[in-house]
Design an enzyme around this catalytic site. Structure first.
Site, PDB file in Angstrom:
ATOM      1  N   HIS A 198      -0.904   3.803  -5.813  1.00 18.58           N
ATOM      2  CA  HIS A 198      -0.624   5.187  -6.192  1.00 18.58           C
ATOM      3  C   HIS A 198      -1.928   5.961  -6.309  1.00 18.58           C
ATOM      4  O   HIS A 198      -2.964   5.423  -6.710  1.00 18.58           O
ATOM      5  CB  HIS A 198       0.184   5.254  -7.494  1.00 18.58           C
ATOM      6  CG  HIS A 198      -0.488   4.671  -8.704  1.00 18.58           C
ATOM      7  ND1 HIS A 198      -1.387   5.385  -9.480  1.00 18.58           N
ATOM      8  CD2 HIS A 198      -0.386   3.461  -9.296  1.00 18.58           C
ATOM      9  CE1 HIS A 198      -1.797   4.635 -10.490  1.00 18.58           C
ATOM     10  NE2 HIS A 198      -1.214   3.457 -10.396  1.00 18.58           N
ATOM     11  N   ASP A 214      -2.339   8.841  -8.109  1.00 18.86           N
ATOM     12  CA  ASP A 214      -2.481   9.634  -9.328  1.00 18.86           C
ATOM     13  C   ASP A 214      -3.093   8.816 -10.460  1.00 18.86           C
ATOM     14  O   ASP A 214      -3.100   7.581 -10.433  1.00 18.86           O
ATOM     15  CB  ASP A 214      -1.132  10.198  -9.768  1.00 18.86           C
ATOM     16  CG  ASP A 214      -0.072   9.116  -9.965  1.00 18.86           C
ATOM     17  OD1 ASP A 214      -0.011   8.176  -9.139  1.00 18.86           O
ATOM     18  OD2 ASP A 214       0.688   9.193 -10.941  1.00 18.86           O
ATOM     19  N   ASP A 251      -7.353   1.586 -12.270  1.00 19.69           N
ATOM     20  CA  ASP A 251      -5.937   1.914 -12.064  1.00 19.69           C
ATOM     21  C   ASP A 251      -5.830   3.222 -11.296  1.00 19.69           C
ATOM     22  O   ASP A 251      -5.560   4.262 -11.873  1.00 19.69           O
ATOM     23  CB  ASP A 251      -5.257   2.018 -13.429  1.00 19.69           C
ATOM     24  CG  ASP A 251      -3.759   2.224 -13.343  1.00 19.69           C
ATOM     25  OD1 ASP A 251      -3.162   1.945 -12.290  1.00 19.69           O
ATOM     26  OD2 ASP A 251      -3.179   2.695 -14.343  1.00 19.69           O
ATOM     27  N   GLU A 269       3.228   8.044  -9.664  1.00 20.39           N
ATOM     28  CA  GLU A 269       3.580   6.749 -10.253  1.00 20.39           C
ATOM     29  C   GLU A 269       3.484   6.797 -11.770  1.00 20.39           C
ATOM     30  O   GLU A 269       4.296   6.184 -12.479  1.00 20.39           O
ATOM     31  CB  GLU A 269       2.659   5.664  -9.686  1.00 20.39           C
ATOM     32  CG  GLU A 269       3.078   4.239 -10.026  1.00 20.39           C
ATOM     33  CD  GLU A 269       2.469   3.711 -11.322  1.00 20.39           C
ATOM     34  OE1 GLU A 269       2.864   2.603 -11.763  1.00 20.39           O
ATOM     35  OE2 GLU A 269       1.605   4.391 -11.910  1.00 20.39           O
ATOM     36  N   GLU A 270       2.502   7.507 -12.285  1.00 26.94           N
ATOM     37  CA  GLU A 270       2.253   7.515 -13.729  1.00 26.94           C
ATOM     38  C   GLU A 270       3.262   8.347 -14.511  1.00 26.94           C
ATOM     39  O   GLU A 270       3.334   8.233 -15.733  1.00 26.94           O
ATOM     40  CB  GLU A 270       0.833   8.025 -14.017  1.00 26.94           C
ATOM     41  CG  GLU A 270      -0.287   7.174 -13.428  1.00 26.94           C
ATOM     42  CD  GLU A 270      -0.457   5.838 -14.121  1.00 26.94           C
ATOM     43  OE1 GLU A 270       0.375   5.479 -14.982  1.00 26.94           O
ATOM     44  OE2 GLU A 270      -1.426   5.124 -13.789  1.00 26.94           O
ATOM     45  N   GLU A 293      -2.243  -2.779  -8.026  1.00 26.43           N
ATOM     46  CA  GLU A 293      -2.393  -2.483  -9.453  1.00 26.43           C
ATOM     47  C   GLU A 293      -3.363  -3.480 -10.098  1.00 26.43           C
ATOM     48  O   GLU A 293      -3.577  -4.584  -9.570  1.00 26.43           O
ATOM     49  CB  GLU A 293      -1.039  -2.571 -10.153  1.00 26.43           C
ATOM     50  CG  GLU A 293      -0.049  -1.492  -9.758  1.00 26.43           C
ATOM     51  CD  GLU A 293      -0.251  -0.199 -10.533  1.00 26.43           C
ATOM     52  OE1 GLU A 293      -1.269  -0.071 -11.242  1.00 26.43           O
ATOM     53  OE2 GLU A 293       0.610   0.691 -10.412  1.00 26.43           O
ATOM     54  N   HIS A 330      -5.617   3.391 -18.431  1.00 25.64           N
ATOM     55  CA  HIS A 330      -5.211   4.420 -19.386  1.00 25.64           C
ATOM     56  C   HIS A 330      -6.156   4.504 -20.586  1.00 25.64           C
ATOM     57  O   HIS A 330      -5.791   5.065 -21.625  1.00 25.64           O
ATOM     58  CB  HIS A 330      -3.774   4.187 -19.885  1.00 25.64           C
ATOM     59  CG  HIS A 330      -2.759   4.097 -18.788  1.00 25.64           C
ATOM     60  ND1 HIS A 330      -1.393   4.016 -19.023  1.00 25.64           N
ATOM     61  CD2 HIS A 330      -2.881   4.076 -17.431  1.00 25.64           C
ATOM     62  CE1 HIS A 330      -0.741   3.945 -17.873  1.00 25.64           C
ATOM     63  NE2 HIS A 330      -1.641   3.969 -16.896  1.00 25.64           N
TER      64      HIS A 330
END
Length: 381
Positions: A78, A80, A110, A142-143, A167, A354
């Site tokens: 992903h 984003d 990530d 995705e997030e 991932e 994150h």
């Protein structure tokens, strides 16, 4: 190629903000990242298709294909990132910064580094040698809600049967993960003066009945479903947020509870949501309270790729690790719905995802590149 090495490509990807967020004031387009990847892929001979996400302006998927035919390999990620708290960062989140062999930046772990490593691996090959196609898949959102991956179910027809999703997994293959959905339960009662309970209908007391029933149901689910491959080997149901009433001397006229439920593979989300509604409705059936349900997050299914699947066996051999199971969710179930057997495998660390001062360890870059080279050799040559 304009950017000719892994670090330069990663630097450019990190410098392209692509935050996805349910708050529209924070949410950003991923177009700049998609354009970078598409340009680099075209320089390497890929055929590129940029697909807008329906009903989501400025959000795009990229499908870049090298070679022709059926089968082959999908390398997926992903584009984003999550939002960030600038005051908690010691470096600029949008400038790749190296310190003691660690590369800092929003999305390093990530999972933007994975794309740079895929392109680095592709440069080792002559595309004319490919007997089966290599597909680089780059998704949006995705997030926030998996909207990019969901859109593929209606827009992408592929003959591919194997995929690696990059991932952060510490270079360990993952063949199973839990699912997740989130729900709001709102009970509507009647406010009144607290001196006389008959003047109202207390929604907070009704929610007490609901919580007791949910805890009982959780125990039933955990007694029925168990998978020792997961660190937490049972489904979880978390009571995450509650609010009701407005003052101690008023009967509570309304109460709302938010939960999340994380099922194991072979537990169906829609069936579980139906059971949740039934349990809650029955718990307050004789109270006169109204019940309203809102899906805070429709959900991501749990996923399992068979232990004897070719992609599992190959990634285990290349990494020297048995395939594992994790609690976090990915886009794997949507690829599975397309007939693809997915494994999650990437160079980052989920502990960095994150987080402020997100980084990827530079020592992971070359080993992951070598794994990708061997995956391409196995499935495309």
């Amino acid at each position: 190629m304009k950017f000719h090495n892994t670090i330069a490509m990663l630097d450019a990807l990190i410098a392209a903000p692509s935050i996805s967020c349910v708050n529209p004031k924070i949410d950003q387009s991923n177009r700049e990242v998609i354009n970078l990847l598409a340009n680099w892929c075209q320089d390497l001979g890929f055929s590129c298709e940029i697909l807008p996400i329906p009903n989501m302006p400025d959000k795009f998927n990229l499908i870049a294909t090298l070679g022709h035919g059926e089968g082959g390999l999908v390398l997926s990620g992903h584009t984003d990132t999550v939002p960030y708290d600038l005051e908690q960062w010691d470096v600029d989140p949008f400038k790749l910064t190296e310190k003691d062999g660690l590369f800092y930046g929003l999305g390093t772990s990530d999972m933007k580094a994975f794309f740079a490593l895929v392109l680095e691996a592709v440069k080792k090959f002559d595309p004319k040698q490919f007997k089966h196609p290599l597909i680089l898949l780059a998704t949006a959102e995705e997030e926030s809600g998996m909207d990019g991956a969901k859109a593929l179910l209606n827009t992408w027809k592929t003959g591919a049967r194997h995929a690696v999703i990059g991932e952060p997994t510490n270079l360990r293959p993952i063949r199973m993960h839990k699912g997740i959905f989130m729900e709001s339960i709102h009970l509507q009662g009647l406010a009144g003066h607290s001196s006389d309970p008959s003047l109202g209908n207390n929604a907070l007391e009704g929610m007490h009945l609901v919580i007791a029933e949910l805890i009982k149901w959780r125990q039933q689910l955990q007694s029925k479903y168990h998978n020792p491959l997961f660190q937490v080997p049972v489904p979880t149901l978390n009571l995450g947020h509650i609010h009701g009433g407005d003052n101690p001397n008023r009967i509570c006229g309304g109460c709302e509870l938010h939960i999340d439920l994380r099922p194991l593979p072979n537990m169906d989300i829609q069936e579980l949501r139906g059971m949740l509604h039934q349990k809650v409705t029955q718990a307050v059936a004789d109270t006169g309270l109204g019940v309203e349900f809102t899906a805070l997050f429709d959900g991501i299914p749990a996923v399992e790729t068979a232990q004897d699947a070719e992609i599992v066996k190959v990634t285990q051999k290349l990494t020297h690790h048995e395939a594992e199971a994790v609690a976090f969710a990915t886009e794997a179930p949507y690829l599975q719905q397309l007939g693809i057997e997915p494994v999650v495998l990437g160079p980052g660390d989920i502990a960095q995802a994150h987080q402020p001062n997100e980084f990827i360890n530079g020592q992971r870059l070359q080993p992951m590149t070598e794994v990708l080279v061997n995956l391409i050799r196995h499935f495309c040559l």
